[in-house]
Design a protein around this motif. Structure first.
Motif, PDB file in Angstrom:
ATOM      1  N   PRO A 175       0.829  -1.204   0.000  1.00 25.99           N
ATOM      2  CA  PRO A 175       0.000   0.000   0.000  1.00 25.99           C
ATOM      3  C   PRO A 175       0.868   1.261   0.000  1.00 25.99           C
ATOM      4  O   PRO A 175       1.963   1.286   0.556  1.00 25.99           O
ATOM      5  N   VAL A 176       0.356   2.276  -0.641  1.00 24.45           N
ATOM      6  CA  VAL A 176       1.066   3.550  -0.730  1.00 24.45           C
ATOM      7  C   VAL A 176       0.544   4.464   0.364  1.00 24.45           C
ATOM      8  O   VAL A 176      -0.665   4.665   0.492  1.00 24.45           O
ATOM      9  N   PRO A 177       1.431   5.013   1.226  1.00 25.93           N
ATOM     10  CA  PRO A 177       0.963   5.897   2.284  1.00 25.93           C
ATOM     11  C   PRO A 177       0.363   7.178   1.720  1.00 25.93           C
ATOM     12  O   PRO A 177       0.839   7.722   0.728  1.00 25.93           O
ATOM     13  N   ARG A 178      -0.715   7.632   2.376  1.00 25.76           N
ATOM     14  CA  ARG A 178      -1.358   8.885   1.970  1.00 25.76           C
ATOM     15  C   ARG A 178      -1.584   9.751   3.185  1.00 25.76           C
ATOM     16  O   ARG A 178      -1.830   9.245   4.265  1.00 25.76           O
ATOM     17  N   GLY A 179      -1.558  11.030   3.027  1.00 25.62           N
ATOM     18  CA  GLY A 179      -1.831  11.954   4.116  1.00 25.62           C
ATOM     19  C   GLY A 179      -0.627  12.141   5.020  1.00 25.62           C
ATOM     20  O   GLY A 179       0.438  11.562   4.842  1.00 25.62           O
ATOM     21  N   SER A 180      -0.836  12.981   6.022  1.00 26.99           N
ATOM     22  CA  SER A 180       0.228  13.310   6.947  1.00 26.99           C
ATOM     23  C   SER A 180       0.305  12.254   8.051  1.00 26.99           C
ATOM     24  O   SER A 180      -0.695  11.932   8.690  1.00 26.99           O
ATOM     25  N   TRP A 181       1.491  11.737   8.284  1.00 23.98           N
ATOM     26  CA  TRP A 181       1.651  10.765   9.349  1.00 23.98           C
ATOM     27  C   TRP A 181       1.431  11.429  10.694  1.00 23.98           C
ATOM     28  O   TRP A 181       0.934  10.794  11.626  1.00 23.98           O
ATOM     29  N   HIS A 200      -2.297  11.603  11.519  1.00 26.51           N
ATOM     30  CA  HIS A 200      -2.774  10.270  11.873  1.00 26.51           C
ATOM     31  C   HIS A 200      -2.276   9.875  13.266  1.00 26.51           C
ATOM     32  O   HIS A 200      -3.031   9.320  14.071  1.00 26.51           O
TER      33      HIS A 200
END
Length: 84
Positions: free
Chosen positions: A32-38, A41
């Motif tokens: 899976p490709v990470p999306r958004g700000s870690w 989250h």
């Protein structure tokens, strides 16, 4: 006849895991490709975890207070009163 079949009976059997022709090795493209700000989250998770921690502590303290005031629990931090 027995001499021909004896080696077959004595030999050890070996499991032979066949090669499946439909098997495709996994590749990095399937991850899976990470999306958004870690950080966003992480902060959301920490808020949720801290809320669960506070609710758990409050429930434990509340239960302890109710049990202590109702007389169900005696903590033995002082000598008991005389029965006489």
């Amino acid at each position: 006849m027995l001499t021909r079949q004896l080696p077959r009976l004595v030999q050890q059997t070996v499991r032979r895991y066949g090669h499946d022709s439909h098997f495709k090795p996994a590749t990095m493209d399937e991850l899976p490709v990470p999306r958004g700000s870690w950080q966003a989250h992480y902060d959301a998770n920490q808020r949720r975890f801290n809320t669960a921690l506070i609710v758990g502590i409050a429930f434990t303290v509340g239960t302890f207070i109710v049990a202590k005031t109702s007389g169900l629990v005696y903590l033995n931090y002082s000598p008991p009163k005389s029965i006489d």
